[in-house]
Design a protein around this motif. Structure first.
Motif, PDB file in Angstrom:
ATOM      1  N   PHE A  87       0.704  -1.156   0.070  1.00  0.00           N
ATOM      2  CA  PHE A  87      -0.002  -0.037   0.011  1.00  0.00           C
ATOM      3  C   PHE A  87       0.866   1.250   0.083  1.00  0.00           C
ATOM      4  O   PHE A  87       0.404   2.241  -0.342  1.00  0.00           O
ATOM      5  N   PHE A  94      -0.583  -2.027  -5.296  1.00  0.00           N
ATOM      6  CA  PHE A  94      -1.690  -1.562  -5.760  1.00  0.00           C
ATOM      7  C   PHE A  94      -1.895  -0.271  -6.790  1.00  0.00           C
ATOM      8  O   PHE A  94      -2.580   0.599  -6.398  1.00  0.00           O
ATOM      9  N   PRO A  97      -4.449  -0.321 -11.714  1.00  0.00           N
ATOM     10  CA  PRO A  97      -5.930  -0.252 -11.652  1.00  0.00           C
ATOM     11  C   PRO A  97      -6.084  -0.871 -13.092  1.00  0.00           C
ATOM     12  O   PRO A  97      -5.749  -0.492 -14.140  1.00  0.00           O
ATOM     13  N   PHE A 113      -6.495  -4.491  -9.309  1.00  0.00           N
ATOM     14  CA  PHE A 113      -5.373  -4.191  -9.343  1.00  0.00           C
ATOM     15  C   PHE A 113      -4.498  -5.424  -9.745  1.00  0.00           C
ATOM     16  O   PHE A 113      -3.940  -6.229  -9.075  1.00  0.00           O
ATOM     17  N   PRO A 133     -10.331  -5.726  -4.450  1.00  0.00           N
ATOM     18  CA  PRO A 133     -10.723  -5.537  -3.266  1.00  0.00           C
ATOM     19  C   PRO A 133     -12.286  -5.586  -3.060  1.00  0.00           C
ATOM     20  O   PRO A 133     -13.148  -5.496  -3.998  1.00  0.00           O
ATOM     21  N   MET A 162      -9.379   2.485  -6.056  1.00  0.00           N
ATOM     22  CA  MET A 162      -9.239   1.834  -4.733  1.00  0.00           C
ATOM     23  C   MET A 162     -10.619   2.550  -4.016  1.00  0.00           C
ATOM     24  O   MET A 162     -11.458   1.570  -3.429  1.00  0.00           O
ATOM     25  N   LYS A 163     -10.805   3.782  -4.113  1.00  0.00           N
ATOM     26  CA  LYS A 163     -11.710   4.540  -3.426  1.00  0.00           C
ATOM     27  C   LYS A 163     -12.921   4.038  -3.998  1.00  0.00           C
ATOM     28  O   LYS A 163     -14.016   3.731  -3.222  1.00  0.00           O
ATOM     29  N   VAL A 166     -13.584   0.045  -3.078  1.00  0.00           N
ATOM     30  CA  VAL A 166     -13.922  -0.166  -1.606  1.00  0.00           C
ATOM     31  C   VAL A 166     -15.168   0.420  -0.942  1.00  0.00           C
ATOM     32  O   VAL A 166     -15.962   0.063  -0.212  1.00  0.00           O
TER      33      VAL A 166
END
Length: 184
Positions: A87, A94, A97, A113, A133, A162-163, A166
């Protein structure tokens, strides 16, 4: 809509600070916050010394080597180090993407990822490893899929991807432009 997220944020921050502070209860009762500030300061100093000075880097590398080879401890230290380095830091995993086709009919794509560009070591020549994720969790799964099933995401940073993943898609693509799959 403001009080809930704000209250939860304050609670989590207070919980972290008080948990670290309670590592030494006798000190924290007399000087609240001192243990937390000391831990943060020591961590920053070690990070600075490890990155800026050869002797500090050498010392941290020796400690790292020792922890990775110590029976029992290596089973905790090494996976924790691997997850954290994926991270943050220079070896982030990651940061690529991709769109991953997870179903043909109906066609379904997920954000993932790319973590391994090839799987030659396990005789999967035309395959790659992709981390998918989970929404609203700090977890996910790794799939090995054919290279044909992934496409790079154009116009979206790894952090935004990622945002989005998740948050279950709720976060949207604020401030990003030209979010699309590559031309087919």
């Amino acid at each position: 809509m403001i009080i809930g997220p704000f209250g939860l944020t304050v609670f989590v921050i207070w919980y972290i600070i008080s948990s670290i502070d309670n590592l030494f209860p006798s000190v924290s009762h007399q000087y609240p916050g001192l243990v937390f500030i000391s831990v943060i300061t020591l961590t920053a100093i070690l990070g600075f010394l490890g990155n800026k000075f050869i002797l500090g880097r050498l010392l941290l590398d020796r400690i790292d080597f020792l922890l990775e080879k110590t029976p029992g401890i290596k089973h905790i230290y090494t996976p924790t180090k691997d997850v954290m380095s994926s991270f943050v830091g220079d070896k982030k995993k990651f940061n690529h993407p991709v769109w991953v086709k997870t179903n043909e009919h109906p066609e379904i794509w997920r954000i993932g990822f790319l973590t391994q560009q090839n799987m030659l070591e396990v005789n999967k020549n035309e395959h790659v490893a992709v981390y998918l994720p989970h929404s609203y969790a700090i977890s996910g799964w790794v799939i090995v899929t054919k290279k044909d099933n992934i496409e790079p995401i154009i116009g979206m940073s790894a952090a935004t991807a990622m945002k989005f993943a998740v948050s279950g898609g709720v976060a949207g693509f604020h401030l990003e432009k030209n979010i699309s799959k590559t031309a087919e």
